[in-house]
Design an enzyme around this catalytic site. Structure first.
Site, mmCIF file in Angstrom:
data_model
loop_
_atom_site.group_PDB
_atom_site.id
_atom_site.type_symbol
_atom_site.label_atom_id
_atom_site.label_comp_id
_atom_site.label_asym_id
_atom_site.label_seq_id
_atom_site.Cartn_x
_atom_site.Cartn_y
_atom_site.Cartn_z
ATOM 1 N N ARG A 73 0.835 -1.197 0.000
ATOM 2 C CA ARG A 73 0.000 0.000 0.000
ATOM 3 C C ARG A 73 0.866 1.241 0.000
ATOM 4 O O ARG A 73 1.921 1.277 0.627
ATOM 5 C CB ARG A 73 -0.903 0.042 1.246
ATOM 6 C CG ARG A 73 -1.953 -1.044 1.308
ATOM 7 C CD ARG A 73 -2.800 -0.903 2.561
ATOM 8 N NE ARG A 73 -3.757 -1.991 2.702
ATOM 9 C CZ ARG A 73 -4.962 -1.998 2.162
ATOM 10 N NH1 ARG A 73 -5.361 -0.945 1.449
ATOM 11 N NH2 ARG A 73 -5.783 -3.019 2.330
ATOM 12 N N ASP A 103 12.228 8.826 -6.080
ATOM 13 C CA ASP A 103 11.709 8.261 -4.830
ATOM 14 C C ASP A 103 12.320 6.877 -4.591
ATOM 15 O O ASP A 103 11.621 5.921 -4.250
ATOM 16 C CB ASP A 103 10.187 8.186 -4.861
ATOM 17 C CG ASP A 103 9.588 7.889 -3.473
ATOM 18 O OD1 ASP A 103 10.287 8.097 -2.461
ATOM 19 O OD2 ASP A 103 8.428 7.439 -3.414
#
Length: 306
Positions: A22, A141
């Site tokens: 998630r 990222d």
């Protein structure tokens, strides 16, 4: 974005099952073929459109991520298969499934201890990032949660291009600068905390250095690369005398000081990392590499994806 009903159906790839991961903008689920086939895939189900976001803005973000990820084809980058809607009309990206879980899981459970395995992952990460940069893409990222492993825990693959930046268009030599804070906590480069433009390639280099540190020490060097962080301040003010680096052997120690250079103008590039003598000496695994050939073993994740 118009397709026929059959083309728009996720059912042609199979059915979504348990959650694999998630994030702030999506949920990743396992997708198993409904016809009894053996090829499993991963499905990234995007969040719903926010109230302050137009449909055009929402779709633009989805397409941007898909267009970047679907053009990338490298052993150390997760393959993207399709952008499609499921039965509830949620937009989803269908991707290669990596059964070994993520690198964070290996680090967190404390089984990543052998230097040969750590260095192999470092080399694969650098190979993947070098490929991205050669394609004009900066990830922005990079962190252990965005590095997936195959079933054997041998091959590392970069995933999640949600905040990636195309810094150089095809057939162009001039790189475009980036703006704004982007990334995750301790993996963010110091120049991102400033208000000006920065080189997104150098941001990825910084993240690679932090990831290597985390693999070696199973902890982060600092919470944020700002002078308000006491550990980072100590690192900057005692450059060349940072004890976690000084405990390393000469090769990785010299390279880490060059990678985690607070000044992006003098920070090493990915291409220069590949030319480093110690780095070149590292053995690296490919899909057909045996433990005997590599000179090290990969333990695998004790809690891999099913």
């Amino acid at each position: 974005m118009t397709r026929s009903l059959s083309e728009n159906s996720l059912a042609k790839y199979g059915q979504k099952h348990e959650v694999l991961g998630r994030g702030a903008n999506a949920v990743v689920r396992l997708c198993c073929p409904a016809n009894g086939g053996s090829k499993k895939l991963a499905v990234k189900e995007f969040r719903k459109r926010r109230k302050n976001e137009t449909q055009k803005e929402y779709i633009k973000k989805l397409i941007a991520e898909f267009c970047i990820s679907s053009t990338l084809h490298h052993e150390n980058v997760v393959s993207t298969v399709d952008l499609i809607q499921d039965e509830k009309h949620h937009w989803c990206v269908v991707m290669e499934y990596c059964a070994g879980g993520d690198l964070f899981g290996r680090i967190h459970c404390g089984t990543l201890k052998e230097s040969g395995e750590v260095n192999c992952y470092l080399k694969q990460l650098v190979q993947g990032v070098q490929y991205l940069h050669s394609m004009g893409v900066a990830h922005r990222d990079l962190k252990p949660e965005n590095l997936l492993l195959d079933k054997a825990g041998k091959i590392l693959k970069i995933t999640d291009f949600g905040v990636s930046e195309v810094f150089r268009n095809p057939f162009c030599t001039l790189a475009r600068k980036a703006k704004g804070l982007c990334g995750s906590g301790p993996y963010i480069a110091p120049e991102e905390f400033e208000s000006g433009e920065y080189d997104s390639e150098k941001v990825d280099v910084w993240s690679v250095g932090i990831i290597y540190y985390v693999m070696v020490y199973n902890s982060i060097p600092w919470k944020a690369a700002t002078m308000s962080d006491a550990r980072y301040k100590h690192f900057v003010e005692h450059k060349g005398q940072f004890w976690p680096f000084d405990r390393m052997q000469a090769g990785p120690r010299r390279l880490m000081y060059r990678i985690l250079d607070p000044n992006p103008a003098t920070r090493i590039t990915i291409k220069e990392i590949e030319e480093d003598e110690w780095f070149k000496s590292l053995s690296v695994c490919h899909e057909d590499t045996t433990s005997e050939m590599a000179g090290h073993q990969h333990v695998g994740n004790p809690k891999p994806f099913k």
